[in-house]
Design an enzyme around this catalytic site. Structure first.
Site, PDB file in Angstrom:
ATOM      1  N   GLU A 155    -115.699 -17.430  27.253  1.00 51.89           N
ATOM      2  CA  GLU A 155    -116.182 -17.790  28.586  1.00 51.89           C
ATOM      3  C   GLU A 155    -115.644 -19.163  28.991  1.00 51.89           C
ATOM      4  OE1 GLU A 155    -120.522 -17.870  30.903  1.00 51.89           O
ATOM      5  OE2 GLU A 155    -120.438 -17.867  28.719  1.00 51.89           O
ATOM      6  N   LYS A 172    -119.774 -13.615  37.215  1.00 53.79           N
ATOM      7  CA  LYS A 172    -120.951 -13.424  36.360  1.00 53.79           C
ATOM      8  C   LYS A 172    -122.178 -13.209  37.243  1.00 53.79           C
ATOM      9  CE  LYS A 172    -123.039 -15.632  32.269  1.00 53.79           C
ATOM     10  NZ  LYS A 172    -122.966 -16.831  31.383  1.00 53.79           N
ATOM     11  N   CYS A 190    -121.465 -12.982  28.557  1.00 54.09           N
ATOM     12  CA  CYS A 190    -122.416 -13.804  27.792  1.00 54.09           C
ATOM     13  C   CYS A 190    -123.882 -13.442  28.045  1.00 54.09           C
ATOM     14  CB  CYS A 190    -122.157 -15.276  28.074  1.00 54.09           C
ATOM     15  SG  CYS A 190    -122.928 -16.381  26.859  1.00 54.09           S
ATOM     16  N   SER A 249    -128.878 -44.337   1.493  1.00 48.39           N
ATOM     17  CA  SER A 249    -130.068 -44.891   0.846  1.00 48.39           C
ATOM     18  C   SER A 249    -130.396 -44.213  -0.472  1.00 48.39           C
ATOM     19  CB  SER A 249    -131.271 -44.745   1.782  1.00 48.39           C
ATOM     20  OG  SER A 249    -131.622 -43.373   1.926  1.00 48.39           O
TER      21      SER A 249
END
Length: 817
Positions: free
Chosen positions: A123, A192, A258, A457
């Site tokens: 897309e 779309k 999508c 750490s």
């Protein structure tokens, strides 16, 4: 056209020897060339009956159909329904039009080399999916058409139907479109019709969902830019809308984009009922833990229920933001996976192909009576199955209508006649290390930095970041050694400041070039964490140092003492809570200042050029609770674990310790109680595992497991305090309601009082659906009434009622006993 051909039915005895296979026809062309003969028209019921009667009366073994008009042109009828299709993962970058063009072109070239006749891309691949507010700029649309023209000129669409993703302005409206092209012609611009507007997605801000015009209003067209589409390719306009393509070899193809796959009334359903056999989905779907299984099931079930060939393409990589698009392009046929690309990888282009038989789709659908009933009803309602079809004369997809070299024929994948590939879904532990590792590689090479700096750490969070960098180095080293002249190897040499033909001999060699770790201890730090940090640095191969920052802390406190005449104390030494927090925070903030100092100067110290990106190491649970110091080491350039929970990080550490040789120290770190080590050590309360008396969960007043519940209910289940209390009463039924209420109130108090910290949170890799990232994902206020007056009052009333019920239940139990 079909109507211009005359067909006759010739019935005769067939010879016993097999008929020779017809030769391939010349390649089709939209500019006037010839292609396959058109498909045979369906016989009318009367003609079919007459033919059957003739065949029966003469008792002939078989019959053939010939097209008289085809013979003079030398056009053989299609002898096969096989078609080779290609889809891809592309590592696109927002607004990198030139780089995006090169990756698209390469994918087209690979598809052609494997004999594909159709190539699907992700897309918005031409501009990159993550352009965000740049979609509001006319330049983005202009450069999109320029790139498409450049693809035409480069021959990308010659003899290959290409499905590109790009933004299109039509009628003054911005649309997210698929642009289908072949032989330097735009066949269809398909907008779309369902936009993604949840979570990280804001498509409705940039685009409009397309609505098809009323039935009978005619085909809509879009005017193409005059230069060069008209001047060079003699095309002024193209069809625009929700049509599907009907090729002259009877292959049919339709688009779904999508989000349309995720909607209740998915586009593929109507396309399937119209008889469309090839369904394509160019997507821009980002990674989220445990999301891939759902996405793949949607595609598998779509074709298992409706039949069809489903192609899925996706971006893969960091295109400039917090999200990582996780690829996994695939091809599914009638519920079977026949091709699947990787979900995580450092390579920029990956193409997968499959040869499928469209007859399998037709047979699958025809064998399902329920499908036939609904398809017939759909055709009746829409005015026929061809109401939305866009017929393409001379455009073909099937393999027998193409002319291929022997080399391409050898590269073309074979038909998978039965079974399918096993679904490949990584475990959450694999996702936690592979996704951020690939995202960091993209960020590192595209930022121009010379490496990373990490305050290490020896705790689980910073160790997780170091381990993810080690996984990144493993992936890059492997790809570089497999192809020393490839793009990954070239980028590796550039980032590591090495000359051609160097490639790292091991992940540790690469890590020593790019990862710089420093243990910044104080008098409150333990020997246990110092040792773990050193051993982990050696395992990873980082450029590691151990320093003390007490001198800086003392200098700042001395300035405060001179200014105010007061000396703050820890609570364990008689100080107030305010004094205690201030003394802890100054240590944390000094580490941030030191981190940026070292990040700027360590390359200079090592005789190298460039700068280092500072890595943060605050997990998603600490961000949710606000258990961090504002502008401490949680403030950095990027944070690869900011969207991952503490529980998942611990499981990831154990996974890496078992899967990657030499990382046994990670299991030790994962099993140690988390500690900030900012207060003086109480030797009587310190444990051997923690090495310190201060622990995170005691400081927070809740466990990391509880934080996971709070986070999922707050964000994913959309719960406020009262709703969360109601749900936890059921989930934590082993606890009294008063205790559940106290936990919920404590969480919402600390969440709201610390929410302001999320406004300055370091850009973090998005992985968890309950991320509290205020910048893009979790959009909420940061100034709260932290007393939650109405909400907490309702909870108190509910607790009072529950206490009565609980007391009654206890009395009844005592009586029964």
């Amino acid at each position: 056209k079909i109507e211009k051909h005359t067909y006759t039915l010739e019935v005769h005895t067939m010879p016993s020897t097999p008929t020779p296979r017809p030769t391939r026809s010349p390649r089709s062309s939209l500019s006037g060339g010839v292609g396959c003969a058109p498909p045979l028209p369906l016989l009318s019921p009367g003609a079919a009956a007459a033919a059957a009667a003739v065949s029966h009366s003469h008792s002939l073994p078989s019959a053939t159909i010939s097209a008289q008009s085809a013979a003079p042109l030398g056009l053989p009828l299609p002898t096969s329904s096989l078609v080779t299709l290609a889809t891809c993962n592309l590592n696109q970058w927002a607004l990198d039009f030139e780089g995006n063009f090169q990756r698209i072109l390469r994918s087209c070239q690979v598809a052609k080399s494997r004999g594909a006749t159709y190539r699907l891309g992700p897309e918005l691949e031409i501009c990159g999916y993550g352009c965000e507010d740049h979609f509001l700029e006319m330049d983005t649309f202009r450069h999109g058409w320029e790139t498409l023209a450049k693809l035409f000129a480069s021959g990308a669409t010659d003899d290959l139907m290409c499905d590109f993703g790009m933004p299109v302005l039509h009628g003054g409206v911005r649309y997210n479109c698929r642009v289908i092209c072949k032989d330097r012609r735009v066949l269809l611009v398909r907008p779309k019709c369902a936009l993604a507007d949840n979570g990280n997605y804001r498509e409705g801000r940039y685009f409009t969902a397309y609505r098809a015009p009323a039935k009978g209003s005619g085909m809509e067209t879009i005017l193409l830019p005059r230069e060069p589409f008209f001047t060079e390719y003699h095309q002024r306009s193209a069809p625009f809308g929700l049509h599907h393509l009907q090729c002259s070899d009877s292959a049919t193809l339709g688009c779904e984009s999508c989000e349309e796959l995720w909607t209740p009334q998915s586009t593929h359903i109507s396309l399937s009922l119209r008889g469309v056999e090839i369904l394509s989905n160019g997507s821009g779907s980002h990674h989220e833990l445990r999301k891939l299984q759902t996405r793949m099931e949607l595609m598998i079930n779509a074709t298992r229920k409706c039949g069809g060939v489903y192609l899925y393409a996706n971006q893969r990589g960091c295109d400039g933001g917090r999200t990582y698009y996780d690829g996994c392009a695939m091809i599914v046929v009638n519920g079977r996976i026949v091709a699947q690309a990787r979900q995580f990888d450092v390579r920029e282009v990956e193409v997968v192909c499959a040869t499928v038989d469209l007859e399998d789709v037709r047979s699958y659908r025809a064998s399902n009576p329920a499908f036939g009933i609904q398809a017939a009803r759909s055709a009746s309602e829409e005015g026929g199955t061809s109401a939305w079809a866009l017929s393409l004369e001379g455009v073909t997809l099937t393999n027998d209508c193409q002319k291929w070299s022997p080399e391409v024929e050898r590269q073309r994948p074979k038909v998978m006649t039965e079974g399918g590939l096993e679904l490949r879904v990584p475990t959450p532990e694999e996702e936690c290390c592979l996704g951020p590792a690939c995202w960091m590689w993209d960020f590192l090479r595209r930022s121009g930095a010379a490496g990373f700096f990490l305050p290490l750490s020896g705790g689980a969070d910073s160790s997780s970041v170091a381990a993810i960098v080690a996984v990144m180095c493993t992936l890059v080293t492997k790809a570089s050694r497999e192809d020393p002249d490839g793009d990954v190897a070239k980028e590796c040499r550039r980032v590591c400041r090495k000359d051609d033909p160097w490639v790292p001999s091991s992940p540790q060699e690469m890590a020593n070039c790019i990862l710089h770790t420093t243990f910044m201890g104080t008098e409150n730090s333990s020997e246990v964490t110092l040792s773990r940090a050193k051993r982990l640095g050696e395992a990873v191969g980082s450029y590691h140092q151990s320093i003390k920052i007490d001198l800086v802390v003392e200098a700042i406190l001395k300035v405060f003492q001179i200014t105010t005449g007061r000396v703050p104390k820890f609570s364990s030494r008689g100080g107030t809570t305010a004094e205690d927090l201030a003394l802890q925070n100054i240590q944390a903030r000094i580490r941030m200042v030191m981190a940026y100092l070292f990040a700027q100067l360590l390359p200079w110290v090592r005789g190298r050029s460039g700068f280092l990106l500072v890595l943060g190491s605050a997990n998603v649970d600490e961000g949710l609770r606000g258990y961090m110091t504002k502008y401490d080491c949680s403030s950095a350039d990027i944070n690869p674990i900011g969207g991952i929970s503490k529980q998942d990080l611990k499981r990831m550490l154990i996974h890496i310790s078992s899967e990657y040789p030499g990382f046994g120290v990670l299991a030790e770190i994962a099993n140690a109680p988390p500690t900030a080590e900012l207060r003086p050590i109480d030797s009587a309360a310190a444990t051997a595992e923690a090495g310190h008396s201060q622990t995170d969960e005691e400081d927070m007043g809740m466990t990391y497991e509880e934080l996971g519940y709070f986070g999922r209910l707050r964000k994913i289940s959309r719960c406020g305090p009262v709703s969360m209390f109601n749900k936890l009463l059921i989930m934590w039924s082993h606890l009294p309601s008063s205790e559940v209420a106290a936990k919920v109130k404590r969480f919402f108090y600390y969440y709201s009082v610390n929410r302001h910290k999320m406004t300055t949170i370091t850009p973090s890799y998005h992985a968890e659906a309950y991320s509290p990232d205020d910048n893009r994902f979790d959009l909420r206020q940061f100034l709260y009434n932290t007393r939650w007056t109405r909400q907490f009052a309702v909870i108190d009333e509910m607790v009072a009622r529950n206490v009565e019920v609980e007391d009654t239940a206890v009395l009844d139990k005592d009586k029964n006993d």
